[in-house]
Design a protein around this motif. Structure first.
Motif, mmCIF file in Angstrom:
data_model
loop_
_atom_site.group_PDB
_atom_site.id
_atom_site.type_symbol
_atom_site.label_atom_id
_atom_site.label_comp_id
_atom_site.label_asym_id
_atom_site.label_seq_id
_atom_site.Cartn_x
_atom_site.Cartn_y
_atom_site.Cartn_z
ATOM 1 N N LEU A 158 43.272 4.376 -13.128
ATOM 2 C CA LEU A 158 43.903 5.649 -12.419
ATOM 3 C C LEU A 158 43.287 5.852 -11.090
ATOM 4 O O LEU A 158 43.898 5.940 -9.986
ATOM 5 N N TYR A 178 48.139 13.844 -13.280
ATOM 6 C CA TYR A 178 48.382 12.667 -13.747
ATOM 7 C C TYR A 178 48.154 12.773 -15.316
ATOM 8 O O TYR A 178 48.337 11.749 -15.774
ATOM 9 N N ASN A 179 47.756 13.974 -15.895
ATOM 10 C CA ASN A 179 47.206 14.027 -16.997
ATOM 11 C C ASN A 179 48.269 13.395 -18.093
ATOM 12 O O ASN A 179 48.094 12.762 -19.296
ATOM 13 N N HIS A 180 49.534 13.719 -17.760
ATOM 14 C CA HIS A 180 50.684 13.227 -18.779
ATOM 15 C C HIS A 180 50.630 11.567 -18.873
ATOM 16 O O HIS A 180 51.077 11.088 -19.821
ATOM 17 N N TYR A 181 50.431 10.965 -17.815
ATOM 18 C CA TYR A 181 50.377 9.405 -17.765
ATOM 19 C C TYR A 181 49.123 9.181 -18.553
ATOM 20 O O TYR A 181 49.257 8.238 -19.272
ATOM 21 N N ILE A 184 49.932 9.385 -22.174
ATOM 22 C CA ILE A 184 50.772 8.169 -22.724
ATOM 23 C C ILE A 184 49.952 6.764 -22.767
ATOM 24 O O ILE A 184 50.003 6.198 -23.968
ATOM 25 N N ALA A 185 48.950 6.844 -21.846
ATOM 26 C CA ALA A 185 48.228 5.450 -22.033
ATOM 27 C C ALA A 185 47.476 5.674 -23.243
ATOM 28 O O ALA A 185 47.208 4.591 -24.011
ATOM 29 N N THR A 188 49.422 4.860 -26.257
ATOM 30 C CA THR A 188 49.584 3.436 -26.429
ATOM 31 C C THR A 188 48.505 2.723 -26.952
ATOM 32 O O THR A 188 48.454 1.771 -27.865
#
Length: 204
Positions: A158, A178-181, A184-185, A188
């Motif tokens: 990131l 970008y916390n929501h990305y 998601i990571a 995953t």
């Protein structure tokens, strides 16, 4: 906290290691604001991104080991008393958070020391139930290293990506956006790790 702010403002391999050591104990240091900015500077040629991940992971291993051995040798009553003390509250710790980490460990077994490193709110506490359960230390260390390494790699990716699109003055605010990305990571990575352990157990 002034010391931590000073360290955050002067990121190098030593401060990265120290801050991630603290983050893996009970001191509230946000790894997102350490590893991602360090990787941002690495993209600009000031640091080596591989060493950023390496030193961050070594720091996490040391901090997690401290938690592990403290929990193993002082026991549950002392851990819970500290969680409810003024010092524990100053570290944003309480009985509910420790219980949550214990439940997660009980539900997922030793794999929790890997997957737990990827989950906010669990990450820095998962070593406590591992110590309380007297999990084999070397197995604990391997799983912690893999989990912390995955998490730091996500953050480093990131930070490296943001270097091309965000000025440094906007970096912290952008990381927060970008916390929501990041979540998601995390999900995953946890899903992949759990699938691996399920497949491995079925094979056995």
């Amino acid at each position: 906290m002034n010391i931590i702010s000073s360290l955050l403002g002067n990121l190098n391999y030593t401060t990265i290691l120290l801050l991630m050591l603290l983050e893996s104990t009970v001191v509230p240091v946000p790894s997102e604001l350490v590893v991602a900015p360090a990787a941002y500077h690495a993209a600009g040629g000031h640091l080596n991104v591989v060493l950023v991940v390496l030193f961050a992971t070594i720091g996490a291993d040391i901090g997690a080991s401290i938690n592990y051995f403290v929990a193993r040798y002082v026991g549950r009553p002392v851990i819970y008393r500290f969680a409810e003390s003024k010092w524990g509250h100053a570290c944003m710790l309480n009985q509910e958070k420790v219980q949550k980490s214990e439940r997660y460990f009980d539900q997922h077994g030793i794999a929790a020391t890997l997957t737990g490193r990827l989950i906010p709110g669990i990450r820095h506490l998962i070593s406590l139930p591992a110590g309380l359960a007297r999990m084999n230390y070397w197995k604990f260390l391997v799983y912690t290293t893999v989990g912390a390494g995955l998490w730091h790699t996500v953050l480093a990716a990131l930070g490296w990506y943001l270097h091309a699109i965000v000025p440094e003055s906007e970096l912290e605010a952008t990381i927060e956006r970008y916390n929501h990305y990041i979540v998601i990571a995390i999900v995953t990575c946890v899903a992949v790790a759990l699938l691996y352990f399920i497949a491995k157990s079925r094979k056995k």
